[in-house]
Scaffold this motif. Structure first.
Motif, PDB file in Angstrom:
ATOM      1  N   ALA A 288      40.566  44.173  45.394  1.00 45.28           N
ATOM      2  CA  ALA A 288      41.903  43.694  44.832  1.00 45.28           C
ATOM      3  C   ALA A 288      41.530  42.311  44.236  1.00 45.28           C
ATOM      4  CB  ALA A 288      42.796  43.633  46.214  1.00 45.28           C
ATOM      5  N   LEU A 289      40.372  41.589  44.819  1.00 45.08           N
ATOM      6  CA  LEU A 289      40.256  40.388  44.328  1.00 45.08           C
ATOM      7  C   LEU A 289      38.765  40.080  43.444  1.00 45.08           C
ATOM      8  CD1 LEU A 289      40.780  38.421  47.954  1.00 45.08           C
ATOM      9  CD2 LEU A 289      42.376  38.873  46.091  1.00 45.08           C
ATOM     10  N   LEU A 290      38.534  41.364  42.962  1.00 48.00           N
ATOM     11  CA  LEU A 290      37.434  41.188  41.935  1.00 48.00           C
ATOM     12  C   LEU A 290      37.638  39.981  40.863  1.00 48.00           C
ATOM     13  CD1 LEU A 290      37.045  45.231  41.196  1.00 48.00           C
ATOM     14  CD2 LEU A 290      35.409  43.299  42.204  1.00 48.00           C
ATOM     15  N   PRO A 291      36.837  39.417  40.237  1.00 46.43           N
ATOM     16  CA  PRO A 291      36.724  38.666  39.189  1.00 46.43           C
ATOM     17  C   PRO A 291      37.719  38.891  38.094  1.00 46.43           C
ATOM     18  CG  PRO A 291      34.486  38.683  40.036  1.00 46.43           C
ATOM     19  CD  PRO A 291      35.560  39.719  40.744  1.00 46.43           C
ATOM     20  N   GLU A 292      38.357  38.109  37.384  1.00 43.62           N
ATOM     21  CA  GLU A 292      39.205  38.146  36.370  1.00 43.62           C
ATOM     22  C   GLU A 292      38.480  38.995  35.199  1.00 43.62           C
ATOM     23  OE1 GLU A 292      41.826  35.074  35.167  1.00 43.62           O
ATOM     24  OE2 GLU A 292      42.376  34.689  37.234  1.00 43.62           O
ATOM     25  N   GLY A 293      38.834  39.923  34.599  1.00 45.76           N
ATOM     26  CA  GLY A 293      38.278  40.431  33.380  1.00 45.76           C
ATOM     27  C   GLY A 293      37.456  41.446  33.729  1.00 45.76           C
TER      28      GLY A 293
END
Length: 309
Positions: A288-293
């Protein structure tokens, strides 16, 4: 632009978890709240949902921002009411975690009460086999499994999609399972069709699930090459994986991924699993909190991107 819509980094992200009153869902809510997100915990049973919210507040401190809203994932009107709540309260949604699910089998309550003694000393394969031997697969359970594990996630996603599109980093995490991998399908044509997301459509996916239920009712699961053992659960999770990949290709501004939290000690596994809900929740939160993009349309297992097959 309205601050609720622009979603600058100074504003807390808003996450919503279905089936959040126990097990992996509850731990996912708790860990997200601990990390400073605003969390909407949903559950079908209002009393249990409110109890879960209070439990998170007690364990995580007064700073934890956890909200409750009742949700029956199989009811479009319930999902619509939830969307209205999120829109009125927050103006957008940043993370949707479709966690609600059922096992798709019947079990003897007396046996369930004795599970710890029964599986003590067994390895993972022995535990799964023990569960299979002590589970009954019925047509009614299979139908409900499709309604909850696949169509329920789809109903909630479609209701909340407009709010996710208002986020600058909207993402959907579908809690799947290793049982949803296509290797369990014994029909090569089915396997190939479910893996060909460039051609597969939501409409065709519906047709395949209708075909499965027809075959199940007619006793043709083996003859048609559908998965053996926990059949409905495996088919529903495979369908959820396929839907996730279709959605990821359509909604390119969002991150849409699947995660297998592991073999967890929860009600679904009648607490025969090897991992704790905390460990399962951690795996869901990481995706859920993977880096943006980052990656979209992927399947995660043991903290790593893995194959859908």
């Amino acid at each position: 632009m309205d601050a609720a819509v622009s979603n600058p980094s100074s504003i807390k992200r808003i996450a919503l978890v279905t089936g959040g009153n126990k097990g992996v869902g509850l731990e996912t809510c708790r860990q997200l709240a601990t990390k400073g997100l605003k969390v909407v915990l949903t559950a079908r049973n209002e009393a249990r949902g409110l109890e879960a919210v209070e439990a998170i507040r007690r364990s995580s401190g007064a700073a934890a921002e956890v909200f409750f809203h009742q949700l029956d994932v199989t009811d479009p009107s319930s999902a619509a009411r939830l969307a209205d709540f999120v829109r009125g309260q927050f103006g957008r949604l940043d993370i949707l975690i479709n966690n609600a699910g059922i096992s798709g089998v019947d079990r003897d309550p007396i046996l369930v009460a004795k599970v710890k003694d029964q599986v003590e000393g067994m390895d993972v394969n022995q535990r799964v086999e023990w569960m299979r031997e002590n589970s009954k697969e019925t047509y009614e359970e299979a139908k409900q499994c499709m309604r909850t594990n696949y169509y329920g996630a789809k109903i909630v996603t479609e209701a909340l999609l407009p709010l996710l599109q208002l986020s600058s980093s909207g993402r959907i995490v579908n809690v799947s399972s290793g049982f949803g991998l296509l290797r369990f399908f014994r029909n090569e044509e089915l396997k190939q069709e479910l893996n060909d997301v460039g051609s597969l459509t939501e409409e065709r996916l519906d047709e395949l699930l209708d075909m499965f239920l027809t075959d199940f009712e007619a006793g043709k699961v083996d003859a048609r090459g559908w998965p053996a053992a926990f059949t409905a659960y495996k088919v529903a999770k495979a369908a959820l994986n396929a839907y996730s990949r279709i959605l990821a290709a359509k909604q390119t501004a969002l991150r849409v991924n699947c995660v297998h939290p592991g073999y967890i000690k929860t009600d679904m596994t009648i607490h025969s699993g090897l991992l704790t809900p905390e460990e399962g929740g951690r795996r869901v939160v990481e995706v859920a909190l993977l880096p943006e993009g980052g990656v979209t349309g992927a399947f995660f297992e043991d903290g790593e991107e893995a194959s859908f097959v």
